[in-house]
Design a protein around this motif. Structure first.
Motif, short mmCIF file in Angstrom:
data_model
loop_
_atom_site.label_atom_id
_atom_site.label_comp_id
_atom_site.label_asym_id
_atom_site.label_seq_id
_atom_site.Cartn_x
_atom_site.Cartn_y
_atom_site.Cartn_z
N LEU A 1 35.87 51.30 35.33
CA LEU A 1 34.64 50.54 35.48
C LEU A 1 34.95 49.20 36.16
O LEU A 1 35.67 48.37 35.59
N PRO A 2 34.45 48.98 37.39
CA PRO A 2 34.77 47.72 38.07
C PRO A 2 34.29 46.52 37.24
O PRO A 2 33.21 46.59 36.63
N SER A 3 35.07 45.45 37.19
CA SER A 3 34.73 44.32 36.31
C SER A 3 33.50 43.58 36.81
O SER A 3 32.82 42.90 36.06
N SER A 4 33.20 43.74 38.12
CA SER A 4 32.04 43.04 38.68
C SER A 4 30.71 43.72 38.33
O SER A 4 29.66 43.23 38.69
N HIS B 1 27.43 44.71 36.56
CA HIS B 1 26.53 44.17 35.54
C HIS B 1 25.76 45.33 34.93
O HIS B 1 24.88 45.89 35.59
N PRO B 2 26.08 45.69 33.70
CA PRO B 2 25.47 46.89 33.09
C PRO B 2 23.94 46.86 33.11
O PRO B 2 23.31 47.89 33.32
N GLU B 3 23.34 45.67 32.96
CA GLU B 3 21.88 45.61 32.85
C GLU B 3 21.18 45.96 34.16
O GLU B 3 19.99 46.26 34.17
N THR B 4 21.92 45.93 35.28
CA THR B 4 21.32 46.34 36.56
C THR B 4 22.01 47.59 37.13
O THR B 4 21.89 47.89 38.31
N THR B 5 22.74 48.29 36.26
CA THR B 5 23.50 49.45 36.71
C THR B 5 23.00 50.71 36.00
O THR B 5 22.72 50.68 34.80
N GLY B 6 22.89 51.78 36.75
CA GLY B 6 22.54 53.08 36.18
C GLY B 6 23.76 53.98 36.19
O GLY B 6 24.58 53.91 37.11
N LEU B 7 23.89 54.81 35.16
CA LEU B 7 25.04 55.72 35.07
C LEU B 7 24.60 57.16 35.27
O LEU B 7 23.59 57.59 34.72
N LEU B 8 25.38 57.88 36.06
CA LEU B 8 25.16 59.32 36.21
C LEU B 8 26.41 60.00 35.67
O LEU B 8 27.47 59.98 36.31
N SER C 1 20.23 48.24 40.54
CA SER C 1 20.64 47.98 41.92
C SER C 1 21.92 48.73 42.28
O SER C 1 22.29 48.82 43.44
N LEU C 2 22.59 49.27 41.27
CA LEU C 2 23.84 50.00 41.51
C LEU C 2 23.86 51.27 40.66
O LEU C 2 23.48 51.25 39.49
N ILE C 3 24.30 52.37 41.27
CA ILE C 3 24.43 53.62 40.53
C ILE C 3 25.92 53.97 40.47
O ILE C 3 26.60 54.02 41.49
N LEU C 4 26.43 54.17 39.25
CA LEU C 4 27.82 54.59 39.08
C LEU C 4 27.81 56.06 38.68
O LEU C 4 27.19 56.43 37.68
#
Ligand code: TXA
Ligand code: MG
Length: 326
Positions: free
Chosen positions: A243-246, A248-255, A301-304
């Motif tokens: 998990l990249p340290s940069s 931000h979980p609150e703006t990140t979605g996980l697949l 804003s980011l999908i992991l």
């Protein structure tokens, strides 16, 4: 010109006969269909999708016989595959004959043919005396639709009718194959796994799987940036340890796929699991609709995305995720 969605085969046929476009359900993804022998209708497909003319279209046929009638030859190896897997998620490249408009093949000698396995669309094809040209029913470069609602989100106004056959069972586009110098070439990994194909091909025939890395490909299904959501997607081997340290979980979605293994999913804006039990078929059916949900989520804003195992449908799913991350 959009008139609605439903299961009215006669209405669908009425529009197709007028060279209008109708979205059709298949077992893989929804297609944007038009009369495959009418350049007027074919042109409309390219326009509606904003698709470059160098990217050829698949012809959907009602039977192996109809497919054969579009080609100058049907080599035994490929015919055997058609007999085994049609109707189903396999597209076969054959040398085209003069009945097939050059627009369909983007001027190439080969035409891509398949018999789709969806009862509504097969029943529609039975009512027509022409095959249907149909790319996936999404704007060029975007995620393929697996429900009628997905189609309407992006193509309303560009088609006459949506034949609603529910959610697609396979959820990944068809596997595309052809013969080159006695090798079976897989141009696009898809809903029929390489393992299933291999089991049906004589041992004397080599199988070559083309990796999707070129930006000027022979089969434009190989374009790198296909299937892209509008948000940034990062594909990781192992989400938990990398998990990249940069982030931000609150703006990140996980697949995710399989057991999240102690990942603090509750801190993320949205977590979707393609298959908590690790079933690749289940994952395939969810892939595109989950990508859309993450893409449409206002906080994200980011999908992991977690990479899947490299076997069975996992190969095709990873291919789509890799290209979505390009
Ligand atoms: O499952 C599917 O294949 C879905 C459903 C609707 O049948 N269709 C689909 O179509 O995925 P489309 O247009 O989104 O992708 C078809 C791919 C294209 O990337 C195209 O380059 C390749 O098939 N293709 C079609 N005709 C070809 C040809 N004559 N030679 C080489 N590649 C071809
Ligand atoms: Mg497509």
């Amino acid at each position: 010109m959009y008139t609605g969605s439903g299961t009215d085969l006669d209405l669908a046929r009425h529009f197709l006969d007028l060279n209008e476009l109708v979205a059709i359900p298949t077992e893989t993804v929804y297609g944007l269909a038009g009369n495959g022998l009418e350049p007027k209708a074919i042109l409309k497909i390219f326009q509606a999708k904003n698709r470059p003319f160098f990217d050829p279209l698949i012809l959907h046929c009602k039977s192996l016989e109809q497919a054969s009638s579009m080609a100058t030859e049907f080599p035994a190896v490929l015919r055997d595959l058609a007999e085994k897997f049609w109707p189903g998620p396999l597209t076969i490249l054959l040398p085209k004959n003069d009945r097939v408009p050059d627009l369909i093949t983007s001027g190439q000698d080969g035409v891509a043919l398949r018999v789709p396995a969806h009862p509504l669309t097969l029943a529609l094809l039975q009512k027509l005396d022409y095959p249907l040209a149909a790319p996936s029913a999404n704007p060029f470069g975007y995620i393929s639709p697996t429900t009628a609602a997905h189609v309407l989100q992006q193509l309303t106004g560009k088609l006459a009718y949506v034949l609603d056959g529910g959610a697609c069972e396979v959820g990944l586009e068809s596997t595309i194959v052809g013969l080159e110098a006695d090798q079976l070439v897989v141009y696009r990994k898809g809903g029929l796994s390489i393992e299933e194909l291999k089991a049906q091909v004589p041992a004397s025939i080599q199988i070559k799987v083309i990796e999707h890395s070129s930006s000027r490909p022979e089969s434009p299904g190989q374009l790198q940036s296909h299937y892209a959501p509008s948000k940034k997607l990062i594909l990781t081997e192992d989400l938990k340890s990398s998990l990249p340290s940069s982030v931000h979980p609150e703006t990140t979605g996980l697949l995710l796929f399989g057991d999240p293994l102690g990942l603090h999913t509750e801190h993320f804006a949205l977590t979707l699991n393609l298959s908590p039990s690790g079933d690749l078929k289940e994952a395939a059916t969810h892939l595109f609709s989950f990508m859309r949900r993450l893409d449409d989520h206002p906080q994200i804003s980011l999908i992991l995305a977690q990479k899947l195992p490299d076997h069975g449908l996992g190969l095709a799913i990873n291919d789509r995720l890799r290209r979505a991350s390009a």
